[in-house]
Design a protein around this motif. Structure first.
Motif, short mmCIF file in Angstrom:
data_model
loop_
_atom_site.label_atom_id
_atom_site.label_comp_id
_atom_site.label_asym_id
_atom_site.label_seq_id
_atom_site.Cartn_x
_atom_site.Cartn_y
_atom_site.Cartn_z
N PHE A 1 18.87 -74.06 8.43
CA PHE A 1 19.50 -72.76 8.17
C PHE A 1 20.74 -72.94 7.29
CE2 PHE A 1 22.80 -69.69 9.35
CZ PHE A 1 22.18 -68.51 8.98
N LEU A 2 21.56 -73.94 7.60
CA LEU A 2 22.78 -74.17 6.82
C LEU A 2 22.47 -74.48 5.36
CD1 LEU A 2 24.91 -76.33 9.30
CD2 LEU A 2 25.38 -73.99 8.57
N SER B 1 24.49 -69.07 -0.02
CA SER B 1 25.22 -67.79 -0.05
C SER B 1 26.65 -67.96 -0.53
CB SER B 1 25.21 -67.14 1.34
OG SER B 1 25.97 -67.91 2.25
N VAL B 2 27.16 -69.18 -0.45
CA VAL B 2 28.52 -69.46 -0.97
C VAL B 2 28.43 -70.35 -2.21
CG1 VAL B 2 29.69 -69.12 1.23
CG2 VAL B 2 28.77 -71.39 0.66
N VAL C 1 20.04 -71.36 3.75
CA VAL C 1 20.49 -69.97 3.80
C VAL C 1 22.00 -69.85 3.62
CG1 VAL C 1 20.60 -67.86 5.20
CG2 VAL C 1 18.56 -69.32 5.31
N LEU C 2 22.76 -70.54 4.47
CA LEU C 2 24.21 -70.35 4.49
C LEU C 2 24.90 -70.92 3.24
CD1 LEU C 2 26.40 -69.10 6.22
CD2 LEU C 2 26.73 -71.32 7.32
N LEU C 3 24.61 -72.18 2.92
CA LEU C 3 25.28 -72.80 1.78
C LEU C 3 24.95 -72.11 0.45
CD1 LEU C 3 25.11 -76.61 2.67
CD2 LEU C 3 27.03 -75.03 2.90
#
Length: 205
Positions: free
Chosen positions: A32-33, A40-41, A36-38
């Motif tokens: 997920f990190l 997004s930044v 998806v998360l990384l």
């Protein structure tokens, strides 16, 4: 004693289940990190995901294999004692780690190539550990069958002496001059075992 052993078996099973659950959770969080998360930044670490997942599989895989081997150890301990239980534990650990490495290699390659690579690595590991694994399995059979015991006066593969210890890989024999001989267990399985009479053992002592 039986209750204590049952508790240890239950504890080993519990730890193994926890390791499996933790691996699934940590693997999912990492996925997920990275996916998806990384992004997004505006951070791209997708190319490193496979390496991280391999490290996680190796780390948690070793813990899971160790946990399963402990289950076998504590299950066999009350009936067969420490030497036999330890021999089975070590054999299970060797087989488990070999299977783990082969499975990870196959998964990394993927598809038919992965199956072929995993099989090839499994064969390589099998050949590399053949001697050690053969001795460990032979030691396990010796400990279960018990053709001789510690302090027996024996002749093993031409060596006369008193059995000092039977371990996973070697049987230790003390000769009359005090020399300790470590005999590979697989050599004993393939040869005749001479048990000297009690009278002779008493005279020699």
């Amino acid at each position: 004693m039986a209750k204590s052993t049952t508790t240890k078996v239950g504890s080993a099973i519990g730890r193994t289940v926890v390791y499996i659950i933790l691996y699934v959770i940590v693997s999912a969080v990492v996925k997920f990190l990275i996916e998806v998360l990384l992004p997004s930044v505006h951070l791209n670490a997708v190319s490193y995901e496979s390496y991280i997942q391999i490290l996680l599989a190796l780390a948690f895989g070793y813990l899971i294999v160790s946990g399963i081997s402990l289950i076998f150890y504590y299950s066999l301990l009350p009936k067969y004692g420490h030497p036999t239980a330890a021999a089975v534990r070590n054999v299970m650990r060797i087989i488990g780690i070999g299977a783990l490495v082969a499975a990870i290699a196959g998964a990394v390659a993927g598809g038919a190539a992965g199956v072929a690579l995993g099989g090839f690595i499994g064969i390589v590991i099998g050949f590399a550990s053949q001697q050690v694994l053969g001795q460990a399995v032979a030691g396990m059979f010796l400990l279960i069958a018990r053709p001789f015991k510690i302090n027996d006066n024996v002749n093993l593969v031409g060596e006369d002496g008193i059995v000092e210890d039977v371990s996973t890989l070697f049987t230790a024999v003390i000769k009359s001059d005090g020399t300790k001989v470590l005999i590979p267990n697989n050599a004993i399985i393939g040869n005749k075992i001479y048990l000297k009479p009690v009278q002779q053992q008493q005279k020699s002592s």
